[in-house]
Design a protein around this motif. Sequence first.
Motif, short mmCIF file in Angstrom:
data_model
loop_
_atom_site.label_atom_id
_atom_site.label_comp_id
_atom_site.label_asym_id
_atom_site.label_seq_id
_atom_site.Cartn_x
_atom_site.Cartn_y
_atom_site.Cartn_z
N LEU A 1 0.74 -1.23 0.00
CA LEU A 1 0.07 -0.11 0.09
C LEU A 1 0.79 1.29 -0.14
O LEU A 1 0.49 2.20 -0.71
N TRP A 2 1.93 1.32 0.83
CA TRP A 2 2.83 2.36 0.84
C TRP A 2 4.06 1.70 1.22
O TRP A 2 4.13 0.65 1.93
N PRO A 3 5.36 2.24 0.69
CA PRO A 3 6.71 1.57 0.78
C PRO A 3 6.94 1.64 2.35
O PRO A 3 7.52 0.41 2.73
N SER A 4 6.66 2.60 3.17
CA SER A 4 6.90 2.59 4.38
C SER A 4 6.10 1.36 5.29
O SER A 4 6.86 0.63 6.03
N VAL A 5 4.82 1.28 4.91
CA VAL A 5 4.24 0.04 5.39
C VAL A 5 4.79 -1.26 5.24
O VAL A 5 4.98 -2.06 5.94
N SER A 6 5.38 -1.45 3.98
CA SER A 6 5.87 -2.53 3.22
C SER A 6 7.09 -2.86 4.31
O SER A 6 7.40 -4.05 4.63
N ARG A 7 8.07 -1.92 4.54
CA ARG A 7 9.05 -1.87 5.07
C ARG A 7 8.91 -2.58 6.59
O ARG A 7 9.63 -3.44 7.12
#
Length: 277
Positions: free
Chosen positions: A17-23
């Motif tokens: 959904l967002w790169p930060s969420v994925s990290r």
Amino acid sequence: MTGAVRTLGLCADDFGLWPSVSRGIARLARAQRLTVVSCITSGDAWRASAPLLADLPDSVEIGLHFNLTEGLPLSAELARAWPVLPALPALIAQAHLRRLPVDALRAEWQAQVAAFTEATGRVPQTIDGHQHVHHLPQVREVVLRGIEQLLPAPAVRDTGVLPGPGFGIKRQLIAGTGGRRLHRELLRRGWLHNAALLGVYDFIDTDYRGWMQRWLRALPDAGGLVFCHPGEIDAQSAGDAIAGARQRELAYLESWAFADDLAAANVKLGRVWRRGL
């Protein structure tokens, strides 16, 4: 604590959904604090996030989080009908009135599955829906037919048995908008699914540990699946409506407190999929 050890599946939703969420999700998965990562493949962040899945432990399954309510359609067919994906209440209403563009939904399913397989090199190991859309009328039929074409066959998140605790109205809405019907279909087909689903709360209560402790106490002997939404937050994702909840969930799930709570409840993380009741 005496008694048989129970098994908990823990699925982090919204990878991609967002790169930060994925990290944040990838960090938990590498630490083996999750058993499933469920991926949104319909947005630009998916392409940036997918490489994070390459080195996850074998104990972590990777699945598709079929999305019909967040952002833009991936397929041209659905984009012609819906330039922007609808909010969940509108989707629920249209689904129960059987007014959804079914042919376009089939194209969207195929596009999201293709985006997953192209990035990961395999079909999804699990299937569920963003905001549980996979169980809605018409959507459910598209998803079930689509799953029939996937080999090896994935496990499916069953949204028909939600033992609690708390938020009874929200749990009843999940089961009543299609979860119970999906449950019957999964049993009839003999497909892999979870015996129970936990994890429902309002994303506002700051005591996420307290909720997890209650879910662990309510976990059936047959085990069950908790869905969660951890993630890092940065400037790009700061407008996320549940940003605070994501940060709290991530902090707890990677802490020793989570490990202590599992041990105190005599619960281990693992696969919880079954074919019968």
